[in-house]
Scaffold this motif. Sequence first.
Motif, short mmCIF file in Angstrom:
data_model
loop_
_atom_site.label_atom_id
_atom_site.label_comp_id
_atom_site.label_asym_id
_atom_site.label_seq_id
_atom_site.Cartn_x
_atom_site.Cartn_y
_atom_site.Cartn_z
N SER A 149 0.89 -1.04 -0.09
CA SER A 149 -0.06 -0.03 -0.03
C SER A 149 0.73 1.20 0.05
O SER A 149 0.68 2.42 -0.77
CB SER A 149 -0.94 0.18 1.23
N SER B 265 1.65 -5.60 -7.58
CA SER B 265 0.45 -5.93 -7.12
C SER B 265 0.76 -6.33 -5.57
O SER B 265 1.97 -6.85 -5.23
CB SER B 265 -0.32 -7.02 -7.69
N GLY C 131 -5.01 2.80 2.40
CA GLY C 131 -5.07 2.13 1.15
C GLY C 131 -4.67 2.70 -0.13
O GLY C 131 -4.99 4.13 -0.22
N GLN C 132 -4.14 2.17 -1.16
CA GLN C 132 -3.85 2.75 -2.34
C GLN C 132 -5.03 3.36 -3.13
O GLN C 132 -5.14 4.28 -3.89
CB GLN C 132 -3.11 2.09 -3.22
N GLU C 133 -6.32 2.84 -2.93
CA GLU C 133 -7.63 3.20 -3.36
C GLU C 133 -7.85 4.41 -3.06
O GLU C 133 -8.92 5.10 -3.71
CB GLU C 133 -8.62 1.85 -3.28
N THR C 134 -7.56 5.04 -1.96
CA THR C 134 -7.91 6.25 -1.43
C THR C 134 -6.78 7.38 -1.78
O THR C 134 -6.85 8.37 -0.92
CB THR C 134 -8.31 6.03 0.05
N ARG C 135 -5.92 7.11 -2.78
CA ARG C 135 -4.91 7.98 -2.95
C ARG C 135 -5.27 9.55 -3.19
O ARG C 135 -4.67 10.36 -2.56
CB ARG C 135 -4.11 7.52 -4.21
N ASN D 61 -9.52 4.43 7.20
CA ASN D 61 -8.47 3.45 6.70
C ASN D 61 -8.06 2.79 7.80
O ASN D 61 -7.44 1.68 7.34
CB ASN D 61 -7.48 4.34 6.17
#
Length: 346
Positions: free
Chosen positions: A107, A117, A282-286, A326
């Motif tokens: 992450s 990944s 999390g990377q999805e919240t960058r 998070n």
Amino acid sequence: MAKSTQQQSVLMLLQQSPTALSLRDIELKINHEASARTLRRWLAGWVAEHKIEKTGAGPSTLYQIISQSDDSVAPVVQGDSFGFLRGLDADLRVGLLGQIRDLWTHSSTALEGNTLSLGDTHFILEQGLTVSGKPIKDHQEVRGHARAIELLYQCVEKPLSEELVFSLHRAVQTEPIDDIYKPMGGWKVEANGTHMIGRDNKQHFIEYALPLFVPRLMAEVLDFINSIGAEDISLANAAAIYAKVHMSVAHIHPFWDGNGRMARLLANIPLLKGGLPPLVIGQETRRVYIQTLSNYQVSIGQLTSSTGVWPAPDLLGAFSDFCASNYGSTQTLVDEAFAVQGRRSA
């Protein structure tokens, strides 16, 4: 470089490394200033002299300094070193720490643009191999971050010092760079900043703390971290304390590079002190992550020795809420480990 100086550099590299190094690791860190054949000869000699120890075989061979001091750092997490591990069988502790390491490393590096990944990260760290088609730089970042986590774990019980911070920075900055303006394991020597689009839909330039003020500002951050005891941390305030430390390092931006990874490492020290698992963004919240950081920094302005690190702590609320949102992924891993333990004990 003279042969004796080269040998001293390699020995110092092994001494400062928090984990064992492969021949390839050493070659990269010394920028190929000595051939692989020469390094093998030196390493074999030092093994015979009991200066270093050798484990593994072939490409998986690793080398590590043999400590000559009673003050040597203890192995990474033995027994119930952290509260969130207590009550788990040994294999579950090891497995849980591996899962957290993989998630945290993936992450944090992905937030900085790493293309590996979570599965790639696990494969590299567990097997010591490479993923075809992926940049070497991405592999180095993953290994470096994992080494930094191990160093962080080993030193949670000790006061956080400037030298430990520099050791963490050397771990995450894995690409050899010979540039006095880009110090590895040292504060920045040049001003830095970035631009962003604010809530007013206008462009803003964020100017981070000038190099002149960095040592004093970071000393304030280290003093705050060291002032926090295990009894001061709970699930109720963990995200807020994490956010305060994280924002301080990000706002000062004390290094020429690696500031995000360093902020996310240092901010977890209080949580680990309190026996809690680390908080992983999390990377999805960058996008929201960067915007929330930037909104605060624009509102506060540039930090100086006069402003101190937290001139308006009441403005940290939005970032604290973001961090709290998070703080679930690692707690889920802990819950799953205890579910396995529960089934064993039934």
